[in-house]
Design a protein around this motif. Sequence first.
Motif, PDB file in Angstrom:
ATOM      1  N   GLN A  88      28.649  70.208  30.665  1.00  0.00           N
ATOM      2  CA  GLN A  88      27.965  70.943  29.738  1.00  0.00           C
ATOM      3  C   GLN A  88      26.547  70.186  29.496  1.00  0.00           C
ATOM      4  O   GLN A  88      26.569  69.130  29.254  1.00  0.00           O
ATOM      5  CB  GLN A  88      28.359  71.379  28.282  1.00  0.00           C
ATOM      6  CG  GLN A  88      29.799  72.399  28.647  1.00  0.00           C
ATOM      7  CD  GLN A  88      30.124  72.746  27.091  1.00  0.00           C
ATOM      8  OE1 GLN A  88      29.499  72.477  26.038  1.00  0.00           O
ATOM      9  NE2 GLN A  88      30.922  73.666  27.030  1.00  0.00           N
ATOM     10  N   LYS A  90      22.242  70.897  28.127  1.00  0.00           N
ATOM     11  CA  LYS A  90      21.473  71.590  27.501  1.00  0.00           C
ATOM     12  C   LYS A  90      20.078  71.506  28.399  1.00  0.00           C
ATOM     13  O   LYS A  90      19.503  70.440  28.626  1.00  0.00           O
ATOM     14  CB  LYS A  90      20.985  71.218  26.064  1.00  0.00           C
ATOM     15  CG  LYS A  90      22.068  71.099  25.081  1.00  0.00           C
ATOM     16  CD  LYS A  90      21.512  70.490  23.988  1.00  0.00           C
ATOM     17  CE  LYS A  90      22.735  70.735  22.713  1.00  0.00           C
ATOM     18  NZ  LYS A  90      22.483  70.035  21.490  1.00  0.00           N
ATOM     19  N   HIS A  92      16.179  72.023  29.166  1.00  0.00           N
ATOM     20  CA  HIS A  92      14.719  72.017  28.373  1.00  0.00           C
ATOM     21  C   HIS A  92      13.730  72.659  29.078  1.00  0.00           C
ATOM     22  O   HIS A  92      12.959  73.681  28.971  1.00  0.00           O
ATOM     23  CB  HIS A  92      14.582  70.775  27.742  1.00  0.00           C
ATOM     24  CG  HIS A  92      15.518  70.172  26.889  1.00  0.00           C
ATOM     25  ND1 HIS A  92      15.200  68.822  26.439  1.00  0.00           N
ATOM     26  CD2 HIS A  92      16.462  70.867  26.080  1.00  0.00           C
ATOM     27  CE1 HIS A  92      16.453  68.800  25.581  1.00  0.00           C
ATOM     28  NE2 HIS A  92      16.906  69.901  25.346  1.00  0.00           N
ATOM     29  N   LYS A 112      22.501  81.917  33.517  1.00  0.00           N
ATOM     30  CA  LYS A 112      23.178  81.042  32.944  1.00  0.00           C
ATOM     31  C   LYS A 112      24.739  81.064  33.274  1.00  0.00           C
ATOM     32  O   LYS A 112      25.378  82.448  32.934  1.00  0.00           O
ATOM     33  CB  LYS A 112      23.089  80.650  31.420  1.00  0.00           C
ATOM     34  CG  LYS A 112      23.886  79.765  30.807  1.00  0.00           C
ATOM     35  CD  LYS A 112      23.699  79.948  29.218  1.00  0.00           C
ATOM     36  CE  LYS A 112      24.582  78.960  28.310  1.00  0.00           C
ATOM     37  NZ  LYS A 112      24.353  79.000  27.127  1.00  0.00           N
ATOM     38  N   ARG A 149      14.904  77.031  24.480  1.00  0.00           N
ATOM     39  CA  ARG A 149      16.015  76.214  24.319  1.00  0.00           C
ATOM     40  C   ARG A 149      17.410  76.849  23.813  1.00  0.00           C
ATOM     41  O   ARG A 149      18.507  76.441  24.025  1.00  0.00           O
ATOM     42  CB  ARG A 149      15.633  74.784  23.721  1.00  0.00           C
ATOM     43  CG  ARG A 149      14.776  74.131  24.716  1.00  0.00           C
ATOM     44  CD  ARG A 149      14.602  72.724  23.713  1.00  0.00           C
ATOM     45  NE  ARG A 149      13.399  71.917  24.358  1.00  0.00           N
ATOM     46  CZ  ARG A 149      13.204  70.740  24.324  1.00  0.00           C
ATOM     47  NH1 ARG A 149      13.893  70.022  23.366  1.00  0.00           N
ATOM     48  NH2 ARG A 149      12.072  69.969  24.732  1.00  0.00           N
ATOM     49  N   ALA A 150      17.168  77.945  23.125  1.00  0.00           N
ATOM     50  CA  ALA A 150      17.954  78.547  22.327  1.00  0.00           C
ATOM     51  C   ALA A 150      19.208  79.238  23.195  1.00  0.00           C
ATOM     52  O   ALA A 150      20.296  79.336  22.838  1.00  0.00           O
ATOM     53  CB  ALA A 150      17.701  79.488  21.193  1.00  0.00           C
ATOM     54  N   TRP A 152      19.889  78.108  26.461  1.00  0.00           N
ATOM     55  CA  TRP A 152      20.242  77.080  27.133  1.00  0.00           C
ATOM     56  C   TRP A 152      21.157  76.085  26.843  1.00  0.00           C
ATOM     57  O   TRP A 152      21.082  75.035  27.495  1.00  0.00           O
ATOM     58  CB  TRP A 152      19.190  76.666  28.258  1.00  0.00           C
ATOM     59  CG  TRP A 152      18.401  77.775  29.032  1.00  0.00           C
ATOM     60  CD1 TRP A 152      17.275  78.467  28.465  1.00  0.00           C
ATOM     61  CD2 TRP A 152      18.753  78.249  30.019  1.00  0.00           C
ATOM     62  NE1 TRP A 152      17.150  79.478  29.593  1.00  0.00           N
ATOM     63  CE2 TRP A 152      18.019  79.404  30.410  1.00  0.00           C
ATOM     64  CE3 TRP A 152      19.882  78.092  31.017  1.00  0.00           C
ATOM     65  CZ2 TRP A 152      18.225  79.920  31.465  1.00  0.00           C
ATOM     66  CZ3 TRP A 152      20.090  78.924  32.210  1.00  0.00           C
ATOM     67  CH2 TRP A 152      19.101  79.866  32.364  1.00  0.00           C
ATOM     68  N   ASN A 153      21.683  76.086  25.598  1.00  0.00           N
ATOM     69  CA  ASN A 153      22.959  75.299  25.309  1.00  0.00           C
ATOM     70  C   ASN A 153      24.078  75.659  25.820  1.00  0.00           C
ATOM     71  O   ASN A 153      24.500  76.651  26.584  1.00  0.00           O
ATOM     72  CB  ASN A 153      23.114  75.545  23.730  1.00  0.00           C
ATOM     73  CG  ASN A 153      22.170  75.119  22.938  1.00  0.00           C
ATOM     74  OD1 ASN A 153      21.122  74.056  23.408  1.00  0.00           O
ATOM     75  ND2 ASN A 153      21.691  75.908  21.896  1.00  0.00           N
ATOM     76  N   ALA A 154      25.131  74.327  26.132  1.00  0.00           N
ATOM     77  CA  ALA A 154      26.390  74.599  26.744  1.00  0.00           C
ATOM     78  C   ALA A 154      26.073  75.338  28.166  1.00  0.00           C
ATOM     79  O   ALA A 154      26.870  76.232  28.506  1.00  0.00           O
ATOM     80  CB  ALA A 154      27.408  75.556  25.710  1.00  0.00           C
ATOM     81  N   THR A 155      25.197  74.833  28.869  1.00  0.00           N
ATOM     82  CA  THR A 155      24.999  75.382  30.435  1.00  0.00           C
ATOM     83  C   THR A 155      25.868  74.444  31.419  1.00  0.00           C
ATOM     84  O   THR A 155      26.027  73.412  31.194  1.00  0.00           O
ATOM     85  CB  THR A 155      23.533  75.175  30.682  1.00  0.00           C
ATOM     86  OG1 THR A 155      22.830  76.019  29.813  1.00  0.00           O
ATOM     87  CG2 THR A 155      23.349  75.642  32.127  1.00  0.00           C
ATOM     88  N   GLN A 184      19.276  67.833  28.166  1.00  0.00           N
ATOM     89  CA  GLN A 184      20.055  66.770  27.446  1.00  0.00           C
ATOM     90  C   GLN A 184      21.459  67.034  27.931  1.00  0.00           C
ATOM     91  O   GLN A 184      22.053  68.075  27.973  1.00  0.00           O
ATOM     92  CB  GLN A 184      20.291  66.989  25.834  1.00  0.00           C
ATOM     93  CG  GLN A 184      21.055  66.087  25.178  1.00  0.00           C
ATOM     94  CD  GLN A 184      20.625  66.233  23.711  1.00  0.00           C
ATOM     95  OE1 GLN A 184      20.042  67.216  23.328  1.00  0.00           O
ATOM     96  NE2 GLN A 184      21.436  65.528  22.669  1.00  0.00           N
ATOM     97  N   MET A 186      25.437  66.614  27.554  1.00  0.00           N
ATOM     98  CA  MET A 186      26.352  66.892  26.357  1.00  0.00           C
ATOM     99  C   MET A 186      27.530  65.979  26.286  1.00  0.00           C
ATOM    100  O   MET A 186      28.618  66.612  26.638  1.00  0.00           O
ATOM    101  CB  MET A 186      26.622  68.082  25.880  1.00  0.00           C
ATOM    102  CG  MET A 186      25.385  69.106  25.606  1.00  0.00           C
ATOM    103  SD  MET A 186      25.655  70.863  25.432  1.00  0.00           S
ATOM    104  CE  MET A 186      26.604  70.966  24.177  1.00  0.00           C
TER     105      MET A 186
END
Length: 223
Positions: A88, A90, A92, A112, A149-150, A152-155, A184, A186
């Motif tokens: 996973q 993130k 940016h 995504k 960014r909101a 593309w978390n846990a991508t 980033q 994870m």
Amino acid sequence: MSGHNHHHHDHGGHCHGEHDHSNDITPALQSLLYSQIQFDSITTLNEATPKSGAAIVQKTWAERLNDQPELESDADEQLLMHIPFTGQVKVHSILIWTAPTPSSPKSLKLFKNRDDLDFSTASELSPTQKLEVPQPLPGADVFELPLNRAHWNATTSITLFVEDNWSGGEEDVTKVGYIGFKGQFMALNREPVSFLYEAAANPGDHVANPGLSGVGGRVMPGQ
């Protein structure tokens, strides 16, 4: 040494020669997601040369402006590239470079965590985000296209759908020289373990009973 004197207060007309803004985009090594990409699992639909899509993603940052390898579309100007990550991440921003020609991509749809898209579904579905790639000028460096960014978390994968290029329909070949990602990774950490340990250490959860020692249970009423 005199050539390296920098006076922070002296910005009047001298910045032009002292500061080269073309290097400002150089990403910190820890923000490049290069090592988290599964290169062997990259798939590109409508590529003229097999594996050329994966090849431009495999370029290092130092190789980003190299003419070859280059991804070219085949039957028309559209390209569909699926890029999975090792875990996973993130995301940016996307980094993209193309030669300054009308064949450079224009409209870019991003999806995504979808590994089931073809050109038909990619055209019909609402993307996670849509971008317009600026038209490159001679001598231009990589474009960095910031993402929301909101979203593309846990991508775990990203699919890029190039809808058209800057030719306005006159050129049915789209060319891309480099694609990269900043974000980033994870990585697994011990925070959840620490949290559970602290919760279990709450004195209210324990009783002074030899039979329950170390179990962390409670004596229920009536016991």
